[in-house]
Design an enzyme around this catalytic site. Structure first.
Site, PDB file in Angstrom:
ATOM      1  N   GLY A 353       0.789  -1.122   0.085  1.00  0.00           N
ATOM      2  CA  GLY A 353      -0.174  -0.062  -0.033  1.00  0.00           C
ATOM      3  C   GLY A 353       0.801   1.120   0.003  1.00  0.00           C
ATOM      4  N   THR A 354       0.736   2.145  -0.904  1.00  0.00           N
ATOM      5  CA  THR A 354       1.443   3.274  -1.258  1.00  0.00           C
ATOM      6  C   THR A 354       0.915   4.380  -1.821  1.00  0.00           C
ATOM      7  OG1 THR A 354       3.453   1.740  -1.346  1.00  0.00           O
ATOM      8  CG2 THR A 354       3.792   4.042  -2.046  1.00  0.00           C
TER       9      THR A 354
END
Length: 535
Positions: A353-354
């Protein structure tokens, strides 16, 4: 009027955004507007990037936060700069210490994968070197959204629910503060519901007021260290005090007349550059051709196999980057590509997740910026009352002492988050990026080829159906990928699957600048709550 904001039975088309005085492309609309607000106040692309990034820590906490890491490529006054603000493992942690707690590999949750956060230091370093506005002013929109609340975006709500179910399975007092902050009503918030966090707001105020000194050497550092000591963490105040981000020279390869820039290790941008080096040895007449995809697949497997073997903290690299980017090495890798799918060395890319954002101002300055807690909210550890969700970046360390990326105190791990940038003949073309764990270099290669080889505009370069190497000969292809080509690739030995959800194929942003007119052309991600704010 009632509706499901994540039910989209019909396809839609986004067009390219144009602007001249400023543009901010992010994965969440409020963050894009916050960035543009800085430019309208007299700030530059760096101020816009900081404001947008801080907002994303509040408006998209499912993918990043104050306790994560960051990288940036900055084009300022005709020169390119790189900032590595990834954190190191605590000095007191070791392979033996992790194994003594019953682990044969690095866990993904809890204190063990927590490394020193680099995000606040990134904001401060960017502001001090290039910003035109005070850091506190850049963080002000994020403070307001945190304290007074904001409605949750549809895709953020989707991943919040997934994270809630994952963290519910964790046991121990160290996980309780996550639920206090992110599930105060005993559930994940729905799309359109108002969520606020006074703790986030106070922390952001403190970071802005002290230029992040409080986070590493002051009151906030004391709170982080105290919670670590109380609940079994290795992170200490000394680890925080000793941390500094690093300004570095980005690395590049020339791809058909364009210089494609990435951050050097410990980031995995080197994987994208190695793959492009292999692919530039071929001529691609058509995007949707069996030979095009076969060569892309094989080049990516080769580059990843090399990258996962050697990329780590630059102080521990066993082979020089220059050698891995040499034409001789590209020729060697290319020689291994045959007519059928090869079996690579075993690597199993993880999800992640970014958030990625791109900014540009009217003076020609541009920023490619990325920050992340790694896997969703990160480790599940939240410092009580602060909104600081700590990353689990250390999960990528190896517990094999002989591996290049073996865990060691004070060491940076292999890092998935990578900002990209393109120049031509010494002039900026612009920032680009595709976030999402090990999808990132794969997304970079696809976006670059879509733009340069196949002439797609920035929005279509992002919207085009993507593919992703999973492991061995397995590839996932997105809905919209030509089925007849997928069938022929299977005949070549590739194992092809088509997931129902597009979430694993990454989320990107692009801003290209016309050097003759200064006009900016932007594309934003249709697979998330992507938005462009333009002036």
């Amino acid at each position: 009027m009632k509706f499901n904001s994540n039910y989209n039975p019909y396809s839609s088309v986004r067009t390219v955004h144009y602007a001249q005085k400023g543009m901010v492309a992010t994965s969440q609309p409020l963050a894009a507007q916050a960035g543009l607000e800085m430019i309208k106040k007299g700030g530059n692309a760096v101020d816009a990037a900081i404001a947008a990034a801080a907002c994303l820590a509040v408006t998209e906490p499912t993918s990043n936060g104050i306790g994560g890491d960051a990288f940036a490529i900055v084009w300022m006054k005709g020169e390119i700069h790189g900032l590595n603000s990834s954190g190191v493992a605590p000095e007191s942690i070791s392979i033996d210490a992790v194994k003594a707690r019953g682990h044969d590999e690095m866990p993904k949750m809890g204190w063990l994968p927590v490394t020193v956060p680099g995000v606040p230091a990134a904001w401060a370093a960017l502001s001090q070197r290039f910003g035109a506005l005070d850091l506190a002013e850049c963080l002000a929109p994020a403070v307001e959204y945190a304290k007074n609340g904001h409605p949750i975006s549809p895709i953020v709500a989707k991943y919040w629910k997934i994270a809630y179910q994952a963290y519910k399975r964790q046991e121990g007092p160290e996980f309780a503060p996550w639920f206090d902050i992110f599930a105060p009503d005993g559930k994940a918030p729905e799309a359109g519901e108002i969520w606020s966090s006074v703790g986030h707001g106070q922390t952001l105020l403190e970071i802005g007021k002290t230029s992040a000194e409080s986070f590493y050497r002051g009151a906030l550092a004391d709170e982080i260290a105290a919670f670590s000591a109380k609940t079994g963490g290795f992170l200490t105040k000394a680890d925080l005090e000793e941390y500094q981000p690093t300004w570095v020279a980005p690395i590049s390869t020339n791809y058909r007349g364009y210089d494609v820039w990435e951050m050097p290790p410990n980031g995995q941008g080197l994987v994208a550059l190695m793959a492009l080096n292999v692919l530039k040895g071929y001529d691609f007449a058509e995007r949707d051709a069996i030979s095009t995809y076969h060569r892309q697949f094989e080049a990516m497997k080769l580059a990843f196999t090399v990258g996962k073997e050697f990329i780590t903290d630059p102080a521990h690299m066993q082979i020089p980057v220059e050698e891995l980017l040499s034409e001789k090495y590209a020729d060697l890798l290319r020689s291994r590509i045959g007519k059928t799918a090869m079996q690579p060395a075993p690597i199993a890319p993880n999800a992640g997740g970014t958030v990625y954002l791109a900014t540009a101002d009217g003076e020609g300055n541009m920023v490619s910026y990325i920050q992340s807690n790694y896997m969703g909210f990160g480790s599940g550890i939240v410092v009580p009352g602060t909104g600081i969700a700590l990353q689990n970046r250390g999960a990528d360390f190896s517990l094999n002492p002989a591996h290049a990326n073996a865990l060691a105190g004070g060491k940076r791990t292999y890092h998935t988050i990578i900002p990209g940038f393109v120049t031509k003949n010494g002039h900026a073309v612009g920032p680009f990026g595709v976030m999402g764990g090990y999808m990132q270099p794969q997304g970079h290669v696809q976006v670059v080829m879509n733009s340069i080889d196949f002439g797609l505009n920035p929005q279509m370069a992002l919207d085009a159906p993507r593919w992703q190497w999973i492991s061995d000969k397995m590839f996932h292809v997105e809905h919209g990928f030509p089925r007849h080509i997928a069938a022929e690739l299977a005949n070549l030995g590739h194992q092809i699957q088509m997931p129902l959800d597009s979430g694993g194929f990454g989320r990107g942003q692009i801003i290209w600048r016309n050097p003759d007119t200064g006009v900016l052309a932007g594309g934003t991600e249709s697979r998330c709550d992507g938005a462009i704010a333009a002036w």
